[in-house]
Enzyme design. Structure first.
Site, PDB file in Angstrom:
ATOM      1  N   ASP A 218      -8.074  -2.328   8.172  1.00  0.00           N
ATOM      2  CA  ASP A 218      -7.273  -2.490   6.675  1.00  0.00           C
ATOM      3  C   ASP A 218      -8.200  -4.170   5.971  1.00  0.00           C
ATOM      4  O   ASP A 218      -8.720  -5.014   6.265  1.00  0.00           O
ATOM      5  CB  ASP A 218      -6.259  -3.449   6.551  1.00  0.00           C
ATOM      6  CG  ASP A 218      -5.453  -3.428   5.362  1.00  0.00           C
ATOM      7  OD1 ASP A 218      -6.254  -2.678   4.657  1.00  0.00           O
ATOM      8  OD2 ASP A 218      -4.613  -3.754   5.483  1.00  0.00           O
TER       9      ASP A 218
ATOM     10  N   ARG B 232     -17.765  -0.608  -3.260  1.00  0.00           N
ATOM     11  CA  ARG B 232     -17.756   0.390  -3.726  1.00  0.00           C
ATOM     12  C   ARG B 232     -17.587   0.488  -5.370  1.00  0.00           C
ATOM     13  O   ARG B 232     -18.268   1.850  -5.483  1.00  0.00           O
ATOM     14  CB  ARG B 232     -16.819   0.865  -2.739  1.00  0.00           C
ATOM     15  CG  ARG B 232     -16.493   2.183  -3.308  1.00  0.00           C
ATOM     16  CD  ARG B 232     -14.891   2.472  -2.533  1.00  0.00           C
ATOM     17  NE  ARG B 232     -13.852   2.641  -3.074  1.00  0.00           N
ATOM     18  CZ  ARG B 232     -12.565   3.155  -3.324  1.00  0.00           C
ATOM     19  NH1 ARG B 232     -12.309   4.222  -2.356  1.00  0.00           N
ATOM     20  NH2 ARG B 232     -11.694   2.630  -3.158  1.00  0.00           N
TER      21      ARG B 232
ATOM     22  N   GLU C 121     -10.747   7.667  14.679  1.00  0.00           N
ATOM     23  CA  GLU C 121     -10.811   5.932  14.519  1.00  0.00           C
ATOM     24  C   GLU C 121      -9.642   5.039  13.671  1.00  0.00           C
ATOM     25  O   GLU C 121      -8.814   5.982  12.899  1.00  0.00           O
ATOM     26  CB  GLU C 121     -12.083   5.875  13.146  1.00  0.00           C
ATOM     27  CG  GLU C 121     -13.061   6.497  14.232  1.00  0.00           C
ATOM     28  CD  GLU C 121     -14.124   7.133  13.138  1.00  0.00           C
ATOM     29  OE1 GLU C 121     -13.979   5.787  11.984  1.00  0.00           O
ATOM     30  OE2 GLU C 121     -15.312   7.832  12.892  1.00  0.00           O
TER      31      GLU C 121
ATOM     32  N   TYR D 195     -18.942   2.760  10.337  1.00  0.00           N
ATOM     33  CA  TYR D 195     -18.256   3.967  10.599  1.00  0.00           C
ATOM     34  C   TYR D 195     -19.624   5.587  10.278  1.00  0.00           C
ATOM     35  O   TYR D 195     -18.470   6.581   9.911  1.00  0.00           O
ATOM     36  CB  TYR D 195     -17.029   4.005  10.674  1.00  0.00           C
ATOM     37  CG  TYR D 195     -16.714   3.315   8.936  1.00  0.00           C
ATOM     38  CD1 TYR D 195     -16.550   4.612   7.555  1.00  0.00           C
ATOM     39  CD2 TYR D 195     -16.211   2.910   8.355  1.00  0.00           C
ATOM     40  CE1 TYR D 195     -17.112   3.967   6.786  1.00  0.00           C
ATOM     41  CE2 TYR D 195     -15.717   2.382   7.740  1.00  0.00           C
ATOM     42  CZ  TYR D 195     -15.769   3.461   6.767  1.00  0.00           C
ATOM     43  OH  TYR D 195     -15.538   2.506   5.149  1.00  0.00           O
TER      44      TYR D 195
ATOM     45  N   LYS E 252      -2.164   6.876   7.580  1.00  0.00           N
ATOM     46  CA  LYS E 252      -1.577   6.037   7.624  1.00  0.00           C
ATOM     47  C   LYS E 252       0.285   5.406   8.594  1.00  0.00           C
ATOM     48  O   LYS E 252       0.584   6.466   8.345  1.00  0.00           O
ATOM     49  CB  LYS E 252      -1.022   5.505   6.159  1.00  0.00           C
ATOM     50  CG  LYS E 252      -2.432   5.513   5.488  1.00  0.00           C
ATOM     51  CD  LYS E 252      -2.741   4.847   4.350  1.00  0.00           C
ATOM     52  CE  LYS E 252      -2.761   4.046   3.823  1.00  0.00           C
ATOM     53  NZ  LYS E 252      -2.959   3.547   2.268  1.00  0.00           N
TER      54      LYS E 252
ATOM     55  N   SER F 214     -13.231   8.102  -2.204  1.00  0.00           N
ATOM     56  CA  SER F 214     -11.715   7.779  -1.566  1.00  0.00           C
ATOM     57  C   SER F 214     -11.405   8.411  -0.305  1.00  0.00           C
ATOM     58  O   SER F 214     -12.462   9.032  -0.410  1.00  0.00           O
ATOM     59  CB  SER F 214     -11.461   7.131  -2.151  1.00  0.00           C
ATOM     60  OG  SER F 214      -9.370   7.196  -2.017  1.00  0.00           O
TER      61      SER F 214
ATOM     62  N   CYS G 167       5.916 -39.202  12.847  1.00  0.00           N
ATOM     63  CA  CYS G 167       7.128 -38.367  12.920  1.00  0.00           C
ATOM     64  C   CYS G 167       6.826 -37.699  14.068  1.00  0.00           C
ATOM     65  O   CYS G 167       5.944 -37.107  14.019  1.00  0.00           O
ATOM     66  CB  CYS G 167       7.145 -37.357  11.732  1.00  0.00           C
ATOM     67  SG  CYS G 167       8.093 -36.447  11.739  1.00  0.00           S
TER      68      CYS G 167
ATOM     69  N   LYS H 153     -11.883  12.828  11.368  1.00  0.00           N
ATOM     70  CA  LYS H 153     -12.409  13.328  10.251  1.00  0.00           C
ATOM     71  C   LYS H 153     -13.197  14.043  11.116  1.00  0.00           C
ATOM     72  O   LYS H 153     -13.229  14.769  12.312  1.00  0.00           O
ATOM     73  CB  LYS H 153     -13.700  12.230  10.455  1.00  0.00           C
ATOM     74  CG  LYS H 153     -13.908  11.197   9.973  1.00  0.00           C
ATOM     75  CD  LYS H 153     -14.355  10.046  10.288  1.00  0.00           C
ATOM     76  CE  LYS H 153     -14.602   8.694   9.297  1.00  0.00           C
ATOM     77  NZ  LYS H 153     -15.030   7.369   9.187  1.00  0.00           N
TER      78      LYS H 153
ATOM     79  N   ASP I 265       0.493  -1.127   0.049  1.00  0.00           N
ATOM     80  CA  ASP I 265       0.170  -0.173  -0.209  1.00  0.00           C
ATOM     81  C   ASP I 265       1.420   1.267   0.120  1.00  0.00           C
ATOM     82  O   ASP I 265       0.717   2.184  -0.637  1.00  0.00           O
ATOM     83  CB  ASP I 265      -1.052  -0.076   1.296  1.00  0.00           C
ATOM     84  CG  ASP I 265      -2.208  -1.284   1.117  1.00  0.00           C
ATOM     85  OD1 ASP I 265      -1.865  -1.763  -0.103  1.00  0.00           O
ATOM     86  OD2 ASP I 265      -2.582  -0.981   1.666  1.00  0.00           O
TER      87      ASP I 265
ATOM     88  N   GLU J 183     -16.565  -1.209   7.683  1.00  0.00           N
ATOM     89  CA  GLU J 183     -15.332  -1.819   7.040  1.00  0.00           C
ATOM     90  C   GLU J 183     -15.531  -2.826   7.376  1.00  0.00           C
ATOM     91  O   GLU J 183     -15.917  -3.735   8.716  1.00  0.00           O
ATOM     92  CB  GLU J 183     -14.330  -1.126   7.503  1.00  0.00           C
ATOM     93  CG  GLU J 183     -13.475  -1.800   6.474  1.00  0.00           C
ATOM     94  CD  GLU J 183     -13.199  -0.972   4.985  1.00  0.00           C
ATOM     95  OE1 GLU J 183     -13.513   0.027   5.400  1.00  0.00           O
ATOM     96  OE2 GLU J 183     -11.541  -1.176   4.676  1.00  0.00           O
TER      97      GLU J 183
ATOM     98  N   ASP K 289       0.599   4.120  -2.374  1.00  0.00           N
ATOM     99  CA  ASP K 289       0.747   5.696  -2.294  1.00  0.00           C
ATOM    100  C   ASP K 289       1.608   6.944  -2.655  1.00  0.00           C
ATOM    101  O   ASP K 289       1.117   8.193  -3.376  1.00  0.00           O
ATOM    102  CB  ASP K 289      -0.062   5.834  -0.447  1.00  0.00           C
ATOM    103  CG  ASP K 289      -1.188   5.222  -0.023  1.00  0.00           C
ATOM    104  OD1 ASP K 289      -1.774   4.687  -1.345  1.00  0.00           O
ATOM    105  OD2 ASP K 289      -0.970   4.812   1.259  1.00  0.00           O
TER     106      ASP K 289
HETATM  107  S1  IVH Z   1     -14.758   6.816   6.930  1.00  0.00           S
HETATM  108  C1  IVH Z   1     -15.777   9.395   3.247  1.00  0.00           C
HETATM  109  N1  IVH Z   1     -13.675   5.390   8.801  1.00  0.00           N
HETATM  110  O1  IVH Z   1     -10.254   3.201   3.903  1.00  0.00           O
HETATM  111  C2  IVH Z   1     -15.015   8.768   4.140  1.00  0.00           C
HETATM  112  N2  IVH Z   1     -13.151   4.937   6.476  1.00  0.00           N
HETATM  113  O2  IVH Z   1      -8.762   3.841   1.988  1.00  0.00           O
HETATM  114  C3  IVH Z   1     -15.653   7.386   4.335  1.00  0.00           C
HETATM  115  N3  IVH Z   1     -11.760   2.562   6.600  1.00  0.00           N
HETATM  116  O3  IVH Z   1     -13.054   3.865   1.593  1.00  0.00           O
HETATM  117  C4  IVH Z   1     -14.454   5.595   5.200  1.00  0.00           C
HETATM  118  N4  IVH Z   1     -11.706   2.201   8.622  1.00  0.00           N
HETATM  119  O4  IVH Z   1     -12.996   1.711   2.952  1.00  0.00           O
HETATM  120  C5  IVH Z   1     -13.883   5.346   7.490  1.00  0.00           C
HETATM  121  N5  IVH Z   1     -12.826   4.539  10.633  1.00  0.00           N
HETATM  122  C6  IVH Z   1     -12.838   4.435   9.003  1.00  0.00           C
HETATM  123  C7  IVH Z   1     -12.318   3.381   7.963  1.00  0.00           C
HETATM  124  C8  IVH Z   1     -12.467   3.598   6.705  1.00  0.00           C
HETATM  125  C9  IVH Z   1     -11.247   2.158   6.726  1.00  0.00           C
HETATM  126  C10 IVH Z   1     -11.234   2.396   4.766  1.00  0.00           C
HETATM  127  C11 IVH Z   1     -12.494   2.712   3.965  1.00  0.00           C
HETATM  128  C12 IVH Z   1     -12.347   3.338   2.960  1.00  0.00           C
HETATM  129  C13 IVH Z   1     -10.710   3.373   2.998  1.00  0.00           C
HETATM  130  C14 IVH Z   1      -9.846   4.482   2.102  1.00  0.00           C
END
Ligand code: IVH
Length: 665
Positions: free
Chosen positions: A118, A137, A114, A226, A312, A83, A429, A288, A34, A174, A38
């Site tokens: 993965d 998605r 949060e 979430y 990350k 994304s 064995c 967030k 990943d 997730e 990135d």
């Molecule tokens: S919020 C519009 N919260 O990470 C915002 N995403 O790499 C929606 N993910 O597509 C995502 N843990 O699948 C959010 N606590 C979390 C998350 C999370 C994992 C994933 C999610 C997203 C991806 C982006």
């Protein structure tokens, strides 16, 4: 870089990233880490900014990867499924914070942090509190409908309580696989399909796209919610998480509020420390903006919302020298190579060994003894050799030959039917015998706490046991005659062996270690046949009639019970009084039937108060965390119980969560 060079580089990066996206989302494979991905997106993004003439709407910097797969019904998302932007640096996080404060009162931004699980993003649409459909998605606008597979996930409620709004409401979260379930399934996969799974995320993604929901039920997936999505969001994200929990969704207990970059970084640093102790993989933290109106105000780009960012964690990697390779014989006879390294510090622990999976991996890496190698610790517990630094290869680096004989018993080795693992076929064995006994006493099977590897080894050496069943006939005096065995611990050993007799049929079957039958298969069989006699008398047809039991599994079970050695073993278990009935309980959905364990200092209640409140509401409290624990209620300075809960995959909740469960908050 000349313009021509830049153009070439842009095209090359786009092609590579598009290919990686395709493999990741469509085939559930990761051709690069990943982090590499990135990094290359950032590189491409910088080049595109410098050379706007080469911009392209479909560039991986602007468009998200797509998981759309032929054969699935396409469903348009109610709200685009975007994304999220990500960063590995505090500076970029500070830039993001600055951009947020341009839109909202700089004195007032409040963030929720949060874990970034993965897994795979999932959209669940509820109509009048009933799950209407579940969609991946896809390309962000349209996704694949995977409702039938999602219904197999126990932690996703099909129906919601009256406290949840009626009408059409979307919940996002997730889907993931715990490391424990991944290991379990991977063992099954290797035996059944001869294929090793790459990581829990990719297995989860692949499982959602299976055409046979019965097959997907075998892969135990989990879910964390979430987000709640509605037309005109009001209030806070924090409260929405509480509402989700109250409605019966699993919500991750790790969530924190922060006011600024320092606050966010402090939380991220804290979580990095517990990363390896979590039962699932995370790749960072998600930050967030808490106020939902502010989120709308801040808006989004074509690819991602601007009110959220992922911080990350870098994968730690170090360079060291491969000193030697040894070969280990597993319970089923699979012979796997282990890399012995010049000891090196990695993520705070001294690493001396790394896994190499199978002999093909040695060939794939082109590994030789004395090579300089890169060792990584991702979310996995055992570090991995990821590459060889060929430029540094010493002249006397030696090729590694596959062993011709079993390193333990000397039998000739054969390539197994899966064509990957080398296999020792000698059931006597000593390596297989000891490992199958260790499997029997292990936590997922009979959970005999006081019997560990050292003890089993000396019991075998002294001839006190030959099989797992012999454990039940051990006498205290025999144990006391062993080196380093005190009177008290001999009593503990006997006690824990005797206690294990009542674990029940599912665990006993798992303990048998029948080929192709893992933890999941054992539970299925136990639930279906209820007692061992019914199972051992079952015909092949009866076994095959069970939906989730495939050909190889059925045959394996059938043959196992027709083996004279099995007969003898079972007779001995019966003689010892080991319970051979299934006693599983499938609890109701209310607070009654839920078992709580309390630990740490709670913010407002004393532990005694909390206990009383739980018990009044019909819940049970016990002192120690086990697989039967529904929730660990954890406060400040929670210690070993929290660790244990995390290891066992027990849901951890806070006092606030409990209040929500009770409708008090
Ligand atoms: S919020 C519009 N919260 O990470 C915002 N995403 O790499 C929606 N993910 O597509 C995502 N843990 O699948 C959010 N606590 C979390 C998350 C999370 C994992 C994933 C999610 C997203 C991806 C982006």
């Amino acid at each position: 870089m000349t313009k021509k060079e830049a153009e070439k580089k842009i095209h090359a990066l786009r092609a590579r990233l598009a290919q990686a996206n395709d493999e990741y989302y469509k085939a559930g494979r990761s051709p690069m880490s990943d982090e590499e991905f990135d990094f290359q997106v950032k590189e491409l993004s910088a080049l595109e900014a410098e050379h706007p003439e080469f911009a392209q709407a479909a560039s991986p910097t602007l468009a998200i990867g797509s998981d759309l797969t032929p054969g699935f019904r396409k469903v348009e998302h109610l709200y685009p499924m975007l994304s999220i932007q990500n960063t590995y640096s505090q500076e970029e996080l500070a830039d993001w914070h600055r951009q947020v404060t341009e839109k909202v009162d700089p004195a007032d931004p409040e963030y929720v942090v949060e874990l970034k699980i993965d897994g795979v993003a999932m959209s669940l649409v509820y109509q009048d509190r009933k799950l209407a459909y579940a969609v991946t998605r896809g390309d962000g606008t349209t996704g694949d409908e995977v409702t039938r597979n999602v219904l197999n996930i126990k932690s996703i409620p099909g129906k919601l309580p009256a406290s949840f709004p009626a009408g059409r409401v979307e919940v996002r979260g997730e889907i993931y696989m715990t490391r424990r379930n991944f290991r379990d399934f991977n063992e099954y996969s290797l035996l059944t399909y001869g294929k090793e799974q790459q990581n829990p995320r990719n297995t989860a993604a692949g499982s959602l796209k299976l055409k046979d929901p019965g097959e997907s039920a075998l892969r135990k997936l989990d879910f964390f919610a979430y987000a709640i999505l509605v037309d005109a969001p009001e209030g806070t994200h924090w409260d929405n998480l509480g509402a989700l929990l109250k409605a019966g969704f699993p919500v991750n207990v790790k969530r924190a509020k922060a006011k600024d970059v320092d606050g966010i970084m402090a939380v991220c640093a804290e979580w990095l420390k517990i990363r390896d102790d979590l039962p699932y993989n995370i790749d960072g933290a998600v930050v967030k903006v808490n106020d939902l109106r502010q989120q709308t105000l801040i808006g989004r780009t074509s690819k991602s919302p601007k009110w959220v960012i992922a911080y990350k964690y870098k994968t730690e990697a170090v360079e060291t020298v491969l000193e030697s390779v040894s070969f280990q014989v597993g319970r089923t006879g699979a012979v796997t190579p282990v890399a012995h390294l010049k000891p090196i510090l990695l993520g705070g622990t001294l690493v001396k060994r790394a896994s190499l999976h199978n002999f093909d991996e040695i060939e794939r890496l082109g590994l030789r003894i004395k090579d300089f190698v890169i060792v990584e610790k991702g979310g996995e517990i055992i570090p991995k050799v990821v590459s060889v630094v060929e430029a540094k290869r010493p002249a006397d680096a030696a090729a590694i030959a596959p062993p011709g004989q079993c390193p333990v018993c000397g039998s000739e080795l054969a390539k197994g039917e899966d064509q990957v693992a080398l296999r020792c076929d000698n059931l006597q064995c000593p390596a297989q015998v000891i490992r199958s006994i260790l499997h029997f006493v292990g936590r997922p099977a009979m959970n005999i706490e006081h019997v560990g590897p050292a003890l089993v080894e000396s019991l075998l050496k002294e001839g006190l046991i030959q099989s797992a069943a012999d454990l039940y006939f051990l006498k205290r005096e025999q144990l006391e005659s062993l080196d380093r065995m005190a009177e008290k611990s001999a009593a503990n050993v006997i006690e824990s062996i005797q206690q294990s007799k009542t674990r029940g049929l599912d665990r006993l079957l798992h303990g048998f270690g029948i080929r192709f039958i893992g933890k999941t298969g054992s539970t299925l069989l136990a639930r279906h046949f209820k007692n061992l006699d019914a199972l051992r008398n079952a015909s092949l047809e009866q076994l095959l009639a069970i939906h989730e039991i495939g050909d190889r599994m059925a045959e394996s079970v059938f043959n196992f019970f027709r083996n004279p050695a099995t007969e003898a073993l079972i007779a001995r278990f019966a003689q010892a009084g080991v319970v051979m009935e299934y006693q599983g309980t499938e609890g109701s959905d209310e607070l009654s039937g839920r078992t709580f364990v309390l630990t740490g200092t709670l913010p407002t209640w004393s532990r005694e108060q909390a206990k009383e409140i739980i018990e009044k509401a019909g819940g049970k409290t016990t002192d120690s965390v086990s697989k039967k624990t529904t929730y660990l209620l954890a406060g400040e300075a929670a210690g070993s119980k929290l660790e244990k809960a995390n290891k066992l995959g027990v849901t951890v909740i806070s006092e606030e969560d409990l209040k929500k469960l009770l409708g008090l908050a």
